[in-house]
Motif scaffolding. Structure first.
Motif, PDB file in Angstrom:
ATOM      1  N   VAL A  69      -3.124   1.119  -3.702  1.00 44.79           N
ATOM      2  CA  VAL A  69      -2.757  -0.271  -3.455  1.00 44.79           C
ATOM      3  C   VAL A  69      -1.995  -0.739  -4.680  1.00 44.79           C
ATOM      4  O   VAL A  69      -2.569  -1.142  -5.677  1.00 44.79           O
ATOM      5  CB  VAL A  69      -4.011  -1.125  -3.221  1.00 44.79           C
ATOM      6  CG1 VAL A  69      -3.621  -2.519  -2.825  1.00 44.79           C
ATOM      7  CG2 VAL A  69      -4.887  -0.506  -2.166  1.00 44.79           C
ATOM      8  N   TYR A 125      -2.009  11.212  -2.572  1.00 45.02           N
ATOM      9  CA  TYR A 125      -2.332  11.700  -1.253  1.00 45.02           C
ATOM     10  C   TYR A 125      -3.688  12.382  -1.282  1.00 45.02           C
ATOM     11  O   TYR A 125      -3.966  13.157  -2.186  1.00 45.02           O
ATOM     12  CB  TYR A 125      -1.252  12.676  -0.791  1.00 45.02           C
ATOM     13  CG  TYR A 125      -1.489  13.201   0.588  1.00 45.02           C
ATOM     14  CD1 TYR A 125      -1.045  12.497   1.683  1.00 45.02           C
ATOM     15  CD2 TYR A 125      -2.197  14.380   0.782  1.00 45.02           C
ATOM     16  CE1 TYR A 125      -1.292  12.961   2.958  1.00 45.02           C
ATOM     17  CE2 TYR A 125      -2.450  14.841   2.056  1.00 45.02           C
ATOM     18  CZ  TYR A 125      -1.991  14.126   3.132  1.00 45.02           C
ATOM     19  OH  TYR A 125      -2.251  14.565   4.387  1.00 45.02           O
ATOM     20  N   PRO A 126      -4.553  12.212  -0.333  1.00 44.12           N
ATOM     21  CA  PRO A 126      -4.392  11.310   0.804  1.00 44.12           C
ATOM     22  C   PRO A 126      -5.024   9.943   0.581  1.00 44.12           C
ATOM     23  O   PRO A 126      -5.227   9.221   1.554  1.00 44.12           O
ATOM     24  CB  PRO A 126      -5.159  12.066   1.889  1.00 44.12           C
ATOM     25  CG  PRO A 126      -6.267  12.722   1.160  1.00 44.12           C
ATOM     26  CD  PRO A 126      -5.777  13.015  -0.222  1.00 44.12           C
ATOM     27  N   LEU A 127      -5.352   9.599  -0.634  1.00 41.18           N
ATOM     28  CA  LEU A 127      -6.050   8.337  -0.843  1.00 41.18           C
ATOM     29  C   LEU A 127      -5.113   7.143  -0.773  1.00 41.18           C
ATOM     30  O   LEU A 127      -5.468   6.082  -0.315  1.00 41.18           O
ATOM     31  CB  LEU A 127      -6.751   8.357  -2.201  1.00 41.18           C
ATOM     32  CG  LEU A 127      -7.656   9.566  -2.451  1.00 41.18           C
ATOM     33  CD1 LEU A 127      -8.087   9.611  -3.894  1.00 41.18           C
ATOM     34  CD2 LEU A 127      -8.867   9.484  -1.559  1.00 41.18           C
ATOM     35  N   GLY A 128      -3.893   7.347  -1.235  1.00 38.34           N
ATOM     36  CA  GLY A 128      -2.965   6.232  -1.300  1.00 38.34           C
ATOM     37  C   GLY A 128      -3.327   5.309  -2.447  1.00 38.34           C
ATOM     38  O   GLY A 128      -4.374   5.451  -3.070  1.00 38.34           O
ATOM     39  N   MET A 181      -9.284  12.284   6.866  1.00 38.09           N
ATOM     40  CA  MET A 181      -8.723  12.184   5.513  1.00 38.09           C
ATOM     41  C   MET A 181      -9.656  12.960   4.599  1.00 38.09           C
ATOM     42  O   MET A 181     -10.700  12.476   4.217  1.00 38.09           O
ATOM     43  CB  MET A 181      -8.620  10.736   5.047  1.00 38.09           C
ATOM     44  CG  MET A 181      -7.996  10.610   3.672  1.00 38.09           C
ATOM     45  SD  MET A 181      -7.822   8.912   3.118  1.00 38.09           S
ATOM     46  CE  MET A 181      -9.510   8.514   2.688  1.00 38.09           C
ATOM     47  N   HIS A 183      -9.972  13.122  -8.282  1.00 31.91           N
ATOM     48  CA  HIS A 183      -8.775  13.669  -7.666  1.00 31.91           C
ATOM     49  C   HIS A 183      -7.969  14.478  -8.683  1.00 31.91           C
ATOM     50  O   HIS A 183      -7.460  15.551  -8.378  1.00 31.91           O
ATOM     51  CB  HIS A 183      -7.944  12.516  -7.113  1.00 31.91           C
ATOM     52  CG  HIS A 183      -7.271  12.834  -5.823  1.00 31.91           C
ATOM     53  ND1 HIS A 183      -7.941  13.380  -4.760  1.00 31.91           N
ATOM     54  CD2 HIS A 183      -5.990  12.697  -5.412  1.00 31.91           C
ATOM     55  CE1 HIS A 183      -7.101  13.557  -3.760  1.00 31.91           C
ATOM     56  NE2 HIS A 183      -5.911  13.155  -4.137  1.00 31.91           N
ATOM     57  N   TYR A 235      -9.181   2.828   3.406  1.00 27.43           N
ATOM     58  CA  TYR A 235      -7.737   2.987   3.489  1.00 27.43           C
ATOM     59  C   TYR A 235      -7.310   4.316   2.886  1.00 27.43           C
ATOM     60  O   TYR A 235      -8.036   4.924   2.119  1.00 27.43           O
ATOM     61  CB  TYR A 235      -7.002   1.812   2.859  1.00 27.43           C
ATOM     62  CG  TYR A 235      -7.309   1.559   1.407  1.00 27.43           C
ATOM     63  CD1 TYR A 235      -8.184   0.557   1.034  1.00 27.43           C
ATOM     64  CD2 TYR A 235      -6.712   2.323   0.413  1.00 27.43           C
ATOM     65  CE1 TYR A 235      -8.470   0.324  -0.293  1.00 27.43           C
ATOM     66  CE2 TYR A 235      -6.997   2.099  -0.919  1.00 27.43           C
ATOM     67  CZ  TYR A 235      -7.877   1.101  -1.260  1.00 27.43           C
ATOM     68  OH  TYR A 235      -8.156   0.879  -2.579  1.00 27.43           O
ATOM     69  N   GLY A 236      -6.126   4.757   3.266  1.00 25.25           N
ATOM     70  CA  GLY A 236      -5.633   6.043   2.794  1.00 25.25           C
ATOM     71  C   GLY A 236      -4.684   6.618   3.822  1.00 25.25           C
ATOM     72  O   GLY A 236      -4.342   5.965   4.802  1.00 25.25           O
ATOM     73  N   VAL A 237      -4.267   7.832   3.572  1.00 25.51           N
ATOM     74  CA  VAL A 237      -3.366   8.484   4.505  1.00 25.51           C
ATOM     75  C   VAL A 237      -4.205   9.365   5.423  1.00 25.51           C
ATOM     76  O   VAL A 237      -4.720  10.388   5.003  1.00 25.51           O
ATOM     77  CB  VAL A 237      -2.307   9.307   3.765  1.00 25.51           C
ATOM     78  CG1 VAL A 237      -1.334   9.903   4.761  1.00 25.51           C
ATOM     79  CG2 VAL A 237      -1.581   8.458   2.761  1.00 25.51           C
ATOM     80  N   LYS A 256       4.047  17.450   0.678  1.00 21.11           N
ATOM     81  CA  LYS A 256       3.286  17.027  -0.483  1.00 21.11           C
ATOM     82  C   LYS A 256       3.526  17.994  -1.634  1.00 21.11           C
ATOM     83  O   LYS A 256       3.504  19.210  -1.441  1.00 21.11           O
ATOM     84  CB  LYS A 256       1.791  16.983  -0.171  1.00 21.11           C
ATOM     85  CG  LYS A 256       1.380  15.778   0.629  1.00 21.11           C
ATOM     86  CD  LYS A 256       1.509  16.018   2.088  1.00 21.11           C
ATOM     87  CE  LYS A 256       1.399  14.745   2.892  1.00 21.11           C
ATOM     88  NZ  LYS A 256       1.809  14.960   4.278  1.00 21.11           N
ATOM     89  N   SER A 307      -6.216  22.432   1.441  1.00 23.14           N
ATOM     90  CA  SER A 307      -7.059  21.367   1.979  1.00 23.14           C
ATOM     91  C   SER A 307      -6.465  20.003   1.690  1.00 23.14           C
ATOM     92  O   SER A 307      -6.812  19.023   2.326  1.00 23.14           O
ATOM     93  CB  SER A 307      -8.465  21.456   1.396  1.00 23.14           C
ATOM     94  OG  SER A 307      -8.452  21.038   0.059  1.00 23.14           O
ATOM     95  N   LEU A 308      -5.583  19.930   0.709  1.00 21.11           N
ATOM     96  CA  LEU A 308      -4.910  18.668   0.409  1.00 21.11           C
ATOM     97  C   LEU A 308      -3.539  18.604   1.075  1.00 21.11           C
ATOM     98  O   LEU A 308      -2.729  17.742   0.730  1.00 21.11           O
ATOM     99  CB  LEU A 308      -4.749  18.502  -1.100  1.00 21.11           C
ATOM    100  CG  LEU A 308      -6.029  18.270  -1.890  1.00 21.11           C
ATOM    101  CD1 LEU A 308      -5.754  18.377  -3.374  1.00 21.11           C
ATOM    102  CD2 LEU A 308      -6.604  16.907  -1.572  1.00 21.11           C
ATOM    103  N   ASP A 309      -3.258  19.514   1.969  1.00 21.12           N
ATOM    104  CA  ASP A 309      -1.984  19.563   2.691  1.00 21.12           C
ATOM    105  C   ASP A 309      -0.788  19.764   1.769  1.00 21.12           C
ATOM    106  O   ASP A 309       0.328  19.348   2.086  1.00 21.12           O
ATOM    107  CB  ASP A 309      -1.755  18.293   3.522  1.00 21.12           C
ATOM    108  CG  ASP A 309      -2.829  18.128   4.569  1.00 21.12           C
ATOM    109  OD1 ASP A 309      -3.342  19.155   5.033  1.00 21.12           O
ATOM    110  OD2 ASP A 309      -3.153  16.984   4.915  1.00 21.12           O
ATOM    111  N   PHE A 328       0.875  -1.176   0.000  1.00 26.43           N
ATOM    112  CA  PHE A 328       0.000   0.000   0.000  1.00 26.43           C
ATOM    113  C   PHE A 328       0.909   1.222   0.000  1.00 26.43           C
ATOM    114  O   PHE A 328       1.632   1.458   0.957  1.00 26.43           O
ATOM    115  CB  PHE A 328      -0.912   0.007   1.229  1.00 26.43           C
ATOM    116  CG  PHE A 328      -1.702   1.270   1.349  1.00 26.43           C
ATOM    117  CD1 PHE A 328      -2.721   1.546   0.463  1.00 26.43           C
ATOM    118  CD2 PHE A 328      -1.410   2.204   2.328  1.00 26.43           C
ATOM    119  CE1 PHE A 328      -3.438   2.719   0.552  1.00 26.43           C
ATOM    120  CE2 PHE A 328      -2.134   3.379   2.423  1.00 26.43           C
ATOM    121  CZ  PHE A 328      -3.143   3.627   1.525  1.00 26.43           C
ATOM    122  N   ASP A 379       1.708   4.916   0.346  1.00 26.93           N
ATOM    123  CA  ASP A 379       1.105   6.127   0.922  1.00 26.93           C
ATOM    124  C   ASP A 379       1.801   7.388   0.432  1.00 26.93           C
ATOM    125  O   ASP A 379       1.547   8.462   0.932  1.00 26.93           O
ATOM    126  CB  ASP A 379       1.145   6.064   2.450  1.00 26.93           C
ATOM    127  CG  ASP A 379       2.550   5.910   2.973  1.00 26.93           C
ATOM    128  OD1 ASP A 379       3.425   5.533   2.187  1.00 26.93           O
ATOM    129  OD2 ASP A 379       2.775   6.158   4.166  1.00 26.93           O
TER     130      ASP A 379
END
Lengths: 780, 456
Positions: free
Chosen positions: A86, A81-84, B364, A609, B391-393, A579, A630-632, A75, A77
């Protein structure tokens, strides 16, 4: 052979000699395929190219470091971001596993190559394999001579080179080999009816599924061919053995690949194979019944079954259609739909249309990518019909479908290239065979034309040996074609020893001068092809696109290494968890080279996204700041080519940001950015355009370079020259201004009084973008 | 364990470095004069100010406001008095601030000394230092623009004063009702202390207002509804621009970096005369022997100089239920425990902060979990929750913003991964028919092969 003893002996000797010769020719073809792809390493350096290969490289690094189970469950990370993401479940693992295995083997042999080196050279190695696979495939279709010709053509076809130069570490690098090899095994099974090859075929298909999403081409083409065979009355048990195990084993194996999984039985791309699987069983059953029933009984049975069968079929079809129609995309994924309807993607999915390799190709690109093969293919198709076998009908089908698909998407030119090579190989080999036979016949006709029948075989021996000798000489100068012709001829003789064939052959005799002239022309054609391929490999397709070069007018070489400069800056000057936002093209490179978290990357799996980033880029500074905050996001990276004239920069990609952003957030409206239907950045540009973040980040301080802000890509002066940034600050700009990095300013420490500006600067940053969008846009 | 503190006051670079820098400077005298400052300079660990620069229009203010100054001194502050136009005036030397707080009791100054100007004062604030600005009828543009930069707008009419014909302070002479007895305090124990201020505060000066949308500035002392801002000596020709309770008499602003600023339109408020005199509101019958000024100013300066209402959150910890080590990554549906410690600065030491409204978000893009933290009364806050099935950050976010307190905003990133391939259930009860079917097919195929091959 109905020849005397000595002729028989000579034939055996010729076989042995021919086999050894073909072996060395193949070896040289492999070497050629490998070396012609090394221009990029020699001209630039041993470096991973472009965008996607960087991701594959990063994945391979992870695999070699953490092992296969962690790779499977990875996964990530640091991306999306922030979904990541897989990775293990969304990546075709074939390429990575292949390179990882090569690296592992080399290391266990104590050859300490770096992962990067292995990745860089994977593609050239597999091109050699691919040309050998082409030899095998074409040999199954039209004999060894055509096979060698096709292999030599494929070794240097520009279309394939473009995807497999050293450093181009992408799925296609191994997938083309897998594709050709799967086809070879299918044909081989079809020709032999051996279950062993059928099983191998399923395994090769599995490797292909592991490697590339293009496997759906195989699983649709083979059923098409099976259907064709059935319809044309060519059903045989060999066909059944070639097909049924492939579907059963292949589907089971394909479902094992995490990224495919249940798609192997649930998406429309695979339905054709199941349908044909049913049909072939029905047909097999019919043939079986036909065998045990008397003709009269059979007729009765047929009418009975057909009437019942039709009803059942209609019912099943109705259910199937209803099921498929109930899903919104009719069970087809966007990419596949755009294959069938070329306008589909540009109409409905801007994210697919935005990728340049998903655009339909232009005519010159055919000449560029397959060159003279385009002229030889029709001849090859004709040759395939003389006579039409199961195998040759397959290659005809292959070329026809791949021509269609290449017309839809420029990327699929890659699938066309092997087909074109096979066809051209057949065409060249057949024509050489015809011309040399004519020459031989004429020569004999001069000496003594009395005995034609008996002299045919022996004379061909002589000529073949002459040719072979000639070939050996010419091989030193890396010209394999004449020798292949000789091989082809032997094969031809073995294949068609019948009297009828000989009579045909005599009828095909051409005048001596014409034959000589035609051969010369063919050799010339081949020479042109070689020259073009070497040029394409050296000049057109070797640029790694991460490092650019240009020649100044005095001939000096100028290197633009801005991308690596920017990524190095990021990795040295920013925090590990910072980020970085950029357009998705640069996502893979940023994670792989700068090791920083990105918001979106080249794996465009989440349209929303990407649209968020597109919206931010097309919004005014303040709105953009809020989205990014907002997305850092800490840093924003833009690619700007206006100073040096680098055309694929973010301003030229800006229309896709607007379209993709506007597709999800309706307050971004494309007409706001257009003046006279064009995206303009000069004084005619719309205010929306001049105030959007992308314009500002690209042209901030640009006027300081030459005093008037002349954009060399758009060939115009920019519209708004002197402006300040309020929410972003420039932190780094590379040497040629190609990459510019900005930092988001923190919210202001104090709030001023008596200002006209809205004061709630950051209080609302945490609200969702959707609600922000609706708030800002009362008309929607 | 990463220490996360909401106290974002910029730390003076580092003492060692500063000392090293000083060592090389030629002026040994300077070192000697600076050493005490260096030793007692304020830091994240003890946020109360120590060294305060007071800028005056003239030194007579030192005696006329001596009660105020001596009360500050008795609370342990080092006061440094300078004339506002002192040419040697400097807030920082060698990139280091010499003072932790600045008191501008120089309303009429048009220009500061050489090294000080509007931008320097604002930089002082933006680097986390505190400021008290007192204006009066003679307020200069410089003082007004400092106030404006801090979100406070003084009345633009230079001759206007706050006039209140109903709640003025009763005195012997009738006067023009510009000496006001104000008692409309902000309801906050943090800012004004726990002891209620009984007596009204005497105020004589100019009015200012705060934009309602400004979330950082607060009216601490508002005028009564009958007040207005106008020139008392001339006839009112047009309606006054500032009227009623929109007029703020004393305002504070807490910047985003927690620097605190107090702005008032009355310098007299701090004077010995106001501190000492009795007060009677014209509307009420009660006469107080002593005005509320001393208590009000003392409490407010305590807040301004971070003796009160300064929070820090440290020791963010989290781990799986039943474990103690902090993982680098959680799996979806894990149960986890979350800890954070919150302390309040009492002026001398960090005391546990006790509240029942601190919350943690598991965030998140939007909060997936929002839990109120329970406290053990010793500063440790704690909660347990289940990681959502997404899942996610994620981030652990503690956002704590309460009136008068410094804002706590800390976040800690933590990725949440999906199940590994072998973490799913191996056998599902509902799938037993399928298992049965596949094994039956295999057996059937086996038998069929035998029958087919050997039954000829």
């Amino acid at each position: 052979m109905a020849d005397p003893e000595n002729a028989k002996e000579a034939t055996t000797l010729r076989y042995a000699f021919g086999n050894v010769l073909s072996f060395f020719i193949l070896l040289l073809i492999g070497v050629l395929a490998f070396w012609i792809r090394l221009f990029s390493v020699i001209k630039y350096e041993s470096v991973i190219h472009e965008f996607d290969p960087y991701f594959n490289y990063r994945v391979t690094q992870f695999l070699t470091k953490n092992g296969i189970y962690d790779f499977w469950n990875w996964f990530d990370d640091r991306t999306w971001y922030p979904l990541g993401r897989v990775i293990g479940g969304t990546v075709y693992p074939g390429l990575t596993l292949t390179a990882g295995t090569i690296w592992w083997i080399l290391n266990s042999l104590n050859i300490p190559l770096s992962v990067e080196t292995v990745c860089v050279f994977t593609a050239p190695i597999f091109s050699a394999f691919a040309s050998w696979a082409t030899y095998l495939l074409t040999k199954e279709v039209k004999g060894a001579g055509a096979g060698l010709t096709a292999a030599a053509l494929l070794a240097m076809v520009p279309s394939y080179i473009s995807r497999s130069v050293a450093g181009s570490y992408d799925n296609e690098a191994v997938a083309i080999f897998a594709l050709i090899f799967t086809f070879y095994l299918y044909i081989k099974t079809l020709n032999t009816g051996s279950l062993f090859y059928a099983t191998l075929n399923a395994l090769a298909y599995f490797y292909m599924v592991c490697s590339w999403g293009g496997y759906t081409f195989i699983i649709n083409l083979i059923p098409m061919h099976v259907l064709l065979c059935i319809v044309t009355g060519r059903y045989s048990s060999r066909l059944y053995i070639a097909y049924a195990p492939l579907v059963v084993l292949g589907t089971l194996l394909a479902a094992l690949v995490p990224v495919v999984g249940f798609n192997a039985v649930m998406t429309s791309e695979h339905f054709a194979s199941f349908l044909v699987f049913i049909i072939i069983h029905v047909v097999a059953f019919v043939y079986y019944i036909k065998g045990i029933l008397s003709p009269k009984m059979f007729k009765v049975a047929v009418t009975l079954v057909v009437s019942v069968g039709l009803v059942v079929c209609c019912a099943v079809m109705a259910i199937l259609i209803a099921l498929v129609a109930s899903s919104p995309t009719k069970g087809w994924s966007g990419r596949s739909l755009s294959l069938l309807d070329p306008t589909y993607a540009s109409k409905y999915i801007p994210i697919i249309a935005s990728v340049s390799e998903h655009q339909p190709p232009t005519w010159p690109s055919y000449f560029m990518d397959i060159n003279v093969l385009a002229f030889l293919v029709p001849a090859g198709i004709i040759a395939c019909f003389l006579p039409l076998s199961d195998a040759s009908s397959f290659v005809v089908l292959y070329i026809v479908t791949s021509v269609y698909f290449s017309g839809v998407m420029v990327r699929l030119m890659l699938v066309l290239a092997p087909a074109a090579c096979v066809m051209s190989g057949i065409a060249l080999s057949e024509s050489f065979s015809v011309f040399t036979r004519s020459i031989k016949f004429q020569l004999h006709g001069l000496s003594g034309s009395s005995q034609v029948d008996s002299g045919d075989a022996s004379s061909s021996t002589v000529v073949a040996q002459n040719d072979a000798g000639k070939a050996e000489k010419t091989e030193d100068t890396a010209k394999e074609r004449p020798s292949k012709k000789s091989k082809k001829k032997e094969k031809g003789i073995v294949d068609k020893p019948s009297l009828k064939a000989k009579i045909e052959r005599r009828l095909l005799v051409l005048p001596f001068e014409a034959s000589i002239f035609a051969i010369l022309l063919l050799v010339l054609l081949g020479a042109f092809y070689v020259v073009h391929c070497v040029w394409a490999a050296a000049e057109a397709y070797s640029a790694p696109s991460i490092v650019l070069t240009s020649y100044s007018h005095d001939g000096g070489l100028h290197v633009f290494d801005d991308f690596r400069e920017a990524y190095a800056w990021l990795s040295h000057n920013t925090e590990v968890d910072d980020k970085v936002a950029s357009w998705w093209d640069y996502g893979y490179q940023t994670t792989a080279m700068a090791n920083r978290t990105v918001i979106v990357d080249n794996n465009t799996w989440n349209n929303t996204h990407i649209a968020t980033v597109g919206t931010a880029m097309s919004s005014p500074e303040k709105a953009a700041w809020e989205i990014f905050n907002s997305l850092d996001v800490k840093y924003v990276l833009v690619v700007f080519g206006g100073l040096v004239g680098y055309p694929s920069d973010d301003i030229n990609k800006f229309l896709w940001m607007v379209r993709i952003g506007g597709g999800v957030f309706p307050h971004i409206k494309e007409p706001d950015y257009l003046r006279d239907g064009q995206y303009r950045i000069d004084s005619q540009a719309t205010p929306t355009m001049l105030n959007c973040l992308m314009y500002k980040l690209s042209y901030y301080r640009f006027v300081e370079t030459d005093g008037r802000g002349f954009d060399r890509v758009r060939q115009t002066e920019i519209g708004k020259k002197n402006f300040k940034l309020t929410h972003f600050e420039e932190v780094f700009t590379t040497h040629h201004w190609m990459v510019r990095i900005y930092k988001l300013k923190p919210p202001r420490n104090r709030i001023r009084g008596k200002t006209k500006k809205p004061r709630s600067k950051t209080s609302s940053t945490t609200r969702t973008k959707r609600s922000a969008a609706t708030k800002r846009n009362p008309w929607h | 364990m990463q220490l996360v503190s909401a106290c974002t006051k910029t730390l003076l670079d580092s003492r060692g470095k500063a000392a090293a820098m000083e060592k090389f400077s030629i002026s040994i005298l300077l070192i000697i004069s600076l050493l005490p400052f260096l030793c007692s300079s304020f830091s994240q660990e003890s946020p109360t100010d120590r060294r305060i620069l007071v800028l005056l229009d003239d030194f007579s203010l030192k005696s006329s406001h001596s009660i105020f100054f001596s009360s500050l001194k008795s609370r342990g502050f080092d006061l440094d008095f300078k004339l506002a136009d002192d040419p040697k005036l400097a807030l920082q030397r060698y990139g280091q601030y010499l003072y932790d707080g600045l008191v501008l009791f120089s309303p009429s100054v048009e220009r500061f000394g050489v090294a000080l100007d509007l931008a320097a004062v604002l930089d002082f604030v933006d680097s986390g230092h505190d400021l008290i600005v007192a204006a009066d009828a003679s307020a200069s543009d410089l003082i007004k623009s400092i106030a404006t930069e801090c979100g406070v707008d003084f009345d633009e009419d230079p001759s206007a004063l706050v006039i209140d014909h109903k709640t003025f302070a009763v005195s012997e002479i009738e006067g023009d009702h510009t000496l006001i007895a104000a008692d409309d305090f902000i309801q906050s124990d943090v800012i004004l202390g726990k002891t209620k201020i009984e007596a009204p505060v005497l105020f004589k000066g100019i009015a200012h207002s705060i934009n309602g949308a400004n979330g950082l500035a607060l009216k601490v002392l508002s005028a009564s509804p009958s007040a207005y801002s106008a020139n008392p000596s001339s006839k009112l020709s047009s309606p006054p621009s500032l009227t009623g309770s929109t007029i703020s008499l004393v305002s504070v602003m807490q910047a985003r970096n927690n620097a605190r600023i107090m702005i008032t339109g009355s310098l007299d408020m701090f004077s010995n005369r106001c501190f000492r005199s009795g007060v009677q509101n014209a509307e009420s019958a009660i006469k107080y022997d002593k005005s509320g000024n001393e208590q009000f100013v003392a409490e407010l300066t305590k807040w301004i100089f971070h003796e009160r209402g300064h929070l820090k959150a440290v020791n963010v910890r989290h781990h799986k239920l039943g474990e103690t080590d902090e993982p680098a990554m959680y799996r979806i549906k894990d149960d986890l425990e979350f800890y954070v410690e919150i302390y309040e600065w009492s002026g001398k030491s960090w005391e546990p902060y006790v509240a029942n409204d601190a919350q943690v978000q598991f965030y998140m893009m939007s909060p997936y979990v929002l839990k109120t933290l329970s406290t053990d009364q010793k500063g440790l806050y704690h909660t347990t929750f289940k990681v959502p099935d997404v899942y996610g950050v994620f981030q652990f976010k503690v956002e704590y913003e309460r009136l008068g307190y410094t804002s706590l905003s800390l976040s800690k990133q933590i990725p949440v991964r999906p199940f590994r391939h072998n973490e799913y259930e191996r056998f599902i009860t509902t799938a037993f028919p399928y298992y049965g079917a596949s094994f039956a097919t295999m057996a059937g195929f086996f038998i069929f092969s035998f029958v087919y091959l050997y039954n000829k």
